[in-house]
Design an enzyme around this catalytic site. Structure first.
Site, PDB file in Angstrom:
ATOM      1  N   ALA A 155       0.781  -1.259  -0.004  1.00 14.11           N
ATOM      2  CA  ALA A 155       0.087  -0.181  -0.105  1.00 14.11           C
ATOM      3  C   ALA A 155       0.912   1.224  -0.151  1.00 14.11           C
ATOM      4  CB  ALA A 155      -0.937  -0.157   1.411  1.00 14.11           C
ATOM      5  N   GLY A 212       0.403  -5.263   0.668  1.00 16.56           N
ATOM      6  CA  GLY A 212      -0.578  -5.379  -0.425  1.00 16.56           C
ATOM      7  C   GLY A 212      -0.041  -5.918  -1.517  1.00 16.56           C
ATOM      8  N   GLU A 266      -0.168  -9.602  -0.922  1.00 14.98           N
ATOM      9  CA  GLU A 266      -1.645  -9.976  -0.664  1.00 14.98           C
ATOM     10  C   GLU A 266      -2.369 -10.052  -2.089  1.00 14.98           C
ATOM     11  OE1 GLU A 266      -2.250  -6.602   2.338  1.00 14.98           O
ATOM     12  OE2 GLU A 266      -2.912  -8.027   3.685  1.00 14.98           O
ATOM     13  N   GLU A 316       3.938  -5.284   7.285  1.00  9.17           N
ATOM     14  CA  GLU A 316       3.137  -4.331   7.890  1.00  9.17           C
ATOM     15  C   GLU A 316       3.343  -3.932   9.514  1.00  9.17           C
ATOM     16  OE1 GLU A 316       2.080  -6.485   5.858  1.00  9.17           O
ATOM     17  OE2 GLU A 316       0.494  -5.921   4.565  1.00  9.17           O
TER      18      GLU A 316
HETATM   19  N1  3HC Z   1       4.458   3.557   0.162  1.00  9.98           N
HETATM   20  C1  3HC Z   1       5.071   4.667  -0.095  1.00  9.98           C
HETATM   21  N2  3HC Z   1       6.338   4.927  -0.505  1.00  9.98           N
HETATM   22  C2  3HC Z   1       7.078   4.067  -0.669  1.00  9.98           C
HETATM   23  C3  3HC Z   1       6.633   2.685  -0.138  1.00  9.98           C
HETATM   24  C4  3HC Z   1       5.280   2.462   0.032  1.00  9.98           C
HETATM   25  N3  3HC Z   1       4.731   1.194   0.485  1.00  9.98           N
HETATM   26  N4  3HC Z   1       7.773   2.004  -0.209  1.00  9.98           N
HETATM   27  C5  3HC Z   1       8.812   2.391  -0.758  1.00  9.98           C
HETATM   28  N5  3HC Z   1       8.381   3.759  -1.044  1.00  9.98           N
HETATM   29  C6  3HC Z   1       9.191   4.966  -1.510  1.00  9.98           C
HETATM   30  C7  3HC Z   1      10.273   5.458  -0.281  1.00  9.98           C
HETATM   31  O1  3HC Z   1       9.822   6.385   0.615  1.00  9.98           O
HETATM   32  C8  3HC Z   1      11.350   6.031  -1.410  1.00  9.98           C
HETATM   33  O2  3HC Z   1      11.031   7.415  -1.592  1.00  9.98           O
HETATM   34  P1  3HC Z   1      11.792   8.570  -1.775  1.00  9.98           P
HETATM   35  O3  3HC Z   1      12.866   7.991  -2.951  1.00  9.98           O
HETATM   36  O4  3HC Z   1      11.077   9.640  -2.048  1.00  9.98           O
HETATM   37  O5  3HC Z   1      12.669   8.538  -0.701  1.00  9.98           O
HETATM   38  C9  3HC Z   1      11.011   5.045  -2.726  1.00  9.98           C
HETATM   39  O6  3HC Z   1       9.854   4.529  -2.559  1.00  9.98           O
HETATM   40  C10 3HC Z   1      12.258   4.002  -2.781  1.00  9.98           C
HETATM   41  O7  3HC Z   1      12.108   3.378  -1.634  1.00  9.98           O
HETATM   42  P2  3HC Z   1      13.456   3.047  -0.964  1.00  9.98           P
HETATM   43  O8  3HC Z   1      14.524   4.067  -0.873  1.00  9.98           O
HETATM   44  O9  3HC Z   1      13.051   2.356   0.467  1.00  9.98           O
HETATM   45  O10 3HC Z   1      13.857   1.804  -1.984  1.00  9.98           O
HETATM   46  P3  3HC Z   1      14.477   0.379  -1.410  1.00  9.98           P
HETATM   47  O11 3HC Z   1      14.937  -0.074  -2.899  1.00  9.98           O
HETATM   48  O12 3HC Z   1      16.057   0.684  -0.542  1.00  9.98           O
HETATM   49  O13 3HC Z   1      13.798  -0.465  -0.806  1.00  9.98           O
HETATM   50  C11 3HC Z   1      11.588  -1.419  -0.303  1.00  9.98           C
HETATM   51  C12 3HC Z   1      12.582  -0.916  -1.477  1.00  9.98           C
HETATM   52  C13 3HC Z   1      12.184  -2.739   0.144  1.00  9.98           C
HETATM   53  C14 3HC Z   1      10.388  -1.925  -1.081  1.00  9.98           C
HETATM   54  C15 3HC Z   1      11.498  -0.632   0.736  1.00  9.98           C
HETATM   55  O14 3HC Z   1      11.183   0.809   0.135  1.00  9.98           O
HETATM   56  C16 3HC Z   1      10.332  -0.693   1.801  1.00  9.98           C
HETATM   57  O15 3HC Z   1      10.433  -1.716   2.670  1.00  9.98           O
HETATM   58  N6  3HC Z   1       8.996  -0.315   1.343  1.00  9.98           N
HETATM   59  C17 3HC Z   1       7.801  -0.504   2.149  1.00  9.98           C
HETATM   60  C18 3HC Z   1       7.222  -1.777   2.152  1.00  9.98           C
HETATM   61  C19 3HC Z   1       6.083  -1.945   3.123  1.00  9.98           C
HETATM   62  O16 3HC Z   1       6.072  -1.696   4.459  1.00  9.98           O
HETATM   63  N7  3HC Z   1       5.066  -2.441   2.321  1.00  9.98           N
HETATM   64  C20 3HC Z   1       3.676  -2.785   3.106  1.00  9.98           C
HETATM   65  C21 3HC Z   1       2.835  -1.308   3.325  1.00  9.98           C
HETATM   66  S1  3HC Z   1       1.536  -1.427   4.032  1.00  9.98           S
HETATM   67  C22 3HC Z   1       0.319  -2.357   3.314  1.00  9.98           C
HETATM   68  O17 3HC Z   1       0.726  -2.742   2.198  1.00  9.98           O
HETATM   69  C23 3HC Z   1      -0.963  -2.395   4.112  1.00  9.98           C
HETATM   70  C24 3HC Z   1      -1.791  -3.476   3.447  1.00  9.98           C
HETATM   71  O18 3HC Z   1      -1.610  -4.695   3.910  1.00  9.98           O
HETATM   72  C25 3HC Z   1      -3.306  -3.058   3.411  1.00  9.98           C
END
Ligand code: 3HC
Ligand code: NAI
Length: 702
Positions: free
Chosen positions: A66, A104, A107, A127
């Protein structure tokens, strides 16, 4: 077919409809993406020429989850959810995964009927790391697909699982080589299963509980210490439990309910803030865009003591060959023995295989001559904390190192500019300050000297990422950002003893707040003699220096901490548990009376605020002096350097939660009561006057 803003497109490859999500950089499910996926699945189902579909991500990843920025914005929940629509599709859908399928993202992949990935891909439901639970069916489908125990482990750890392991668990159906053509393989897979019926829908499976003890109670006990003060871990457990007790549709409703309790929790807000703060720390406003980043393929470390050994391990752990230079063969051998012992402990604990240990040891090379390290891409100096010794080392480094090598010092507090002056290339010199134990603590404080080139600072930040650290940058001053902002806390905790507080009370308050250990116990672990020497040095240099007589006396009594079996606490032989010691209680009582104090009771609230507010005030001075770029960098340093509880966001985020005005009022009151050391910084006063948050403090600094 393409969605309105080109975020999702459907293209036909023969009888296979390929749905591509194209939302750089990581294909987060931002507004427009779910709608695009729904429209594409509908279109694929409606098109008689399409027999099966593939869901794939453009660019460097599948779907990373997400869009975290959208949480808490009160956006209405869609009536049709992509994972359900994918699963309900009348034609099979194959998820084709490269990069990351997280949250997500996974998922939606679980909603698909099959999953194929390249070997370099990672999948997971992280998450929990942002204070949430998988709210897109993940807590209901994963236990059905791989069993409740494995699902519970993955969801409660938030771990990213490599493709091969995910295949063994049953999350993935097929894994192709990392350099394979994923789209081609996924289309072939889709053609192969196009006519298989009934469709394999994970929601129709059952999540059978294993015989034996209650896995949910066991998990609660396992996480109890780490998860204290948090709710997300417990909601994750409850959601997985629901998958084993309720029919799928009811389980989804329960998941949604449990998710709803988390979305606007303080815990999730703080953890989401920390996620973005960490990424913000990578952005250095004074480093021009396009500044080249130097490639680091080989490294050298000078000094194989406590820190040098740990730093060398960081390189070896990252697969980078590292030469370690010492003053003598004897010191070198001793240093390598310590490294080997450290690795052996990991092998014994089961976190490292004996084979991996030998691979890492093989990357470490002993050296006693500067001429042997000259061609390394980076050198990190970790010799004694004495300017003359450091300067002598840098003179040698200047002589031997190739022109574009990064010349970095791990000094805790010495002037980087003075160290740099020992070379003919001060622009190539900077600080790379690791925290002890260097191979464990994640913070890398990157220090810019007055002459350090932006390219060197940016390359040191990149080096930090390369060796799996959390790098954050700051300017040059006594103690740099992290230790300088922490110093008032360290003084205040001892000063409170003079007024009648006891170390065990302070430690309990801070552990209850969320620190893994209390500050007095940490002092005992690190060794009290280090701080003692520093205080003596500072007192000699500054006649107004606030001395800490109780702490000094303790060390003069030979109580150095755990290594002497006693410090602020006493320790049984071979046991690290701190026990309050009547000797210390007597010492505190006697000395505070000698100082003319009458012991008084302390509330937990006062203890917490005395410690943390003193550091907030100092951090404001650091911001005002432009030693820090922004308050969120202070937070990153406290999270990764000092064990500040992440679910409280960091020192400055926490202080924002209390409100700038209240923080200012309390500091001003203590200024009246205790004098100069509590003088509010000018920036803090301006923040209060202008009702600006700590997080926005940098906007007031010109
Ligand atoms: N939402 C919004 N922005 C995100 C994002 C997300 N899920 N994931 C990454 N980004 C953004 C970062 O903020 C960054 O932005 P910036 O360049 O402006 O700083 C850009 O994308 C690149 O991210 P990273 O610098 O972290 O890139 P990496 O290659 O080092 O890592 C990654 C990639 C492993 C995907 C890491 O970004 C990450 O762990 N992201 C979060 C993943 C996550 O937590 N997903 C679950 C979300 S909650 C969800 O899905 C709820 C659902 O169950 C309903
Ligand atoms: P240490 O005393 O354990 O190790 C220093 C090593 O440097 C010794 O092995 C010594 O033989 C070697 N050495 C001394 N002079 C040398 C020279 N001219 N050439 C090659 N090797 C030489 O010290 P420690 O604790 O590892 O500290 C090293 C540096 O790291 C210091 O600057 C210290 O301030 C800094 N630091 C220490 C932290 C800690 O918690 N110990 C934390 C962060 C930084």
């Amino acid at each position: 077919m393409t969605s309105e803003d080109n975020l999702v497109r459907l293209e036909k490859h023969g009888a296979v409809g390929v749905i591509t999500v194209d939302n750089p950089p990581v294909n987060a499910l931002s507004p427009g993406v779910p709608e695009g996926i729904l429209a594409a699945v509908d279109a694929g189902n409606a098109d008689p020429a399409v027999k099966a579909m593939v869901l794939i991500g453009a660019g460097r990843s599948f779907i990373a989850g997400a869009d975290i920025r959208q949480f808490g914005k009160g956006r209405p929940r869609p009536s049709r959810r992509t994972h359900d629509v994918l699963e309900a599709s009348g034609k099979p859908v194959v998820a084709a995964i490269h990069g990351f399928a997280l949250g997500g993202g996974l998922e939606n992949a679980l909603g698909c009927h099959y999953r194929i990935a390249v070997a370099s891909a990672k999948v997971g439901l992280p998450e929990i790391l942002i204070g949430l639970l998988p709210g897109g069916g993940g807590t209901q489908r994963l236990p059905r697909l791989i069993g409740p125990q494995l699902a519970l482990d993955l969801i409660v750890s938030g771990r990213h699982v490599p493709a091969d392991e995910a295949k063994d668990m049953g999350i993935l159906d097929r894994v192709i080589p990392a350099d394979g053509d994923l789209l081609k393989a996924a289309i072939a897979f889709a053609e192969e299963i196009a006519d298989v019926r009934p469709l394999r829908r994970v929601g129709e499976m059952t999540a059978a509980l294993p015989d034996g003890p209650d896995i949910f109670e066991a998990k609660k006990q396992e996480i109890a210490r780490k998860a204290r003060n948090q709710i997300a871990p417990y909601n994750c457990i409850a959601a997985v439990k629901a998958a084993t007790e309720l029919p799928f549709a009811e389980g989804l409703l329960r998941e949604r309910e449990l998710f709803g309790e988390l979305e606007n929790s303080d815990e999730s807000k703080a953890l989401r803030y920390a996620f973005f703060a960490e990424r913000e720390a990578q952005k250095l406003p004074d480093v021009p865009k396009g500044t080249p980043i130097r490639k680091i393929e080989t490294a050298a470390v000078v000094g194989a003591g406590t820190m040098g050994g740990g730093i060398a391990m960081c390189f070896a752990d990252a697969g980078i060959p590292v030469k370690v230079l010492e003053a003598s063969q004897e010191a070198l051998d001793k240093g390598f023995e310590r490294i080997r012992n450290n690795y052996a402990v990991s092998v014994k604990r089961g976190s490292l295989t004996a084979e991996a240990m030998e691979e890492r040891m093989a990357l470490l090379e002993k050296s006693t001559s500067y001429d042997e390290i000259g061609q390394c891409d980076v050198v990190i100096e970790a010799v004694f904390e004495e300017m003359s010794v450091k300067q002598a080392v840098f003179k040698e480094l200047d002589r031997v190192m190739k022109p574009d090598a990064l010349l970095l010092s791990n000094t805790s507090a010495l002037d980087i500019d003075q160290i740099a002056e020992a070379t003919s290339r001060p622009e190539e010199v900077g600080g790379a300050h690791f925290f002890s134990p260097a191979n464990v603590m994640k913070l890398l404080e990157v220090v810019k000297g007055a002459k350090t080139k932006p390219e060197v600072t940016a390359s040191t930040m990149a080096l930090g990422k390369l060796i799996a650290k959390a790098p954050a940058a700051c300017g040059n001053c006594d103690g740099f950002l992290a230790n300088r902002s922490r110093a008032p806390f360290n003084s205040e905790m001892v000063i409170m003893l003079e007024e009648g507080c006891m170390p065990e009370q302070v430690d309990k308050v801070m552990v209850d707040f969320g620190y893994p250990m209390g500050p007095f116990a940490v002092g005992d672990l690190a060794g009290l003699d280090i701080g003692y020497a520093g205080r003596k040095r500072r007192a000699e240099a500054d006649p107004n220096y606030r001395k800490l007589p109780i702490a000094d006396k303790l060390v003069e009594m030979g109580r150095y901490g755990q290594k002497t079996g006693a410090g602020w606490f006493k320790y049984e032989k071979g046991d690290r548990t701190p026990h309050p010691d009547p000797v210390v209680a007597d010492l505190i009582k006697t000395m505070s009376e000698e100082m003319g104090n009458t012991p008084r009771p302390f509330t937990d609230d006062e203890i917490l605020k005395r410690l943390l507010f003193s550091s907030v005030n100092e951090a404001c001075k650091i911001l005002e002096e432009k030693i820090a770029y922004r308050a969120s960098d202070v937070d990153i340093m406290w999270l990764y350097g000092f064990g500040f509880p992440r679910y409280r966001g960091g020192l400055m985020f926490w202080a924002d939660g209390l409100g700038v005005q209240d923080v200012y009022n309390q500091i001003a009151a203590w200024h009246q009561q205790y004098g100069e050391r509590w003088a509010p910084s000018a920036l803090l006063r301006r923040l209060a006057d202008t009702k600006t948050s700590f997080r926005e403090a940098h906007t007031l600094v010109k």
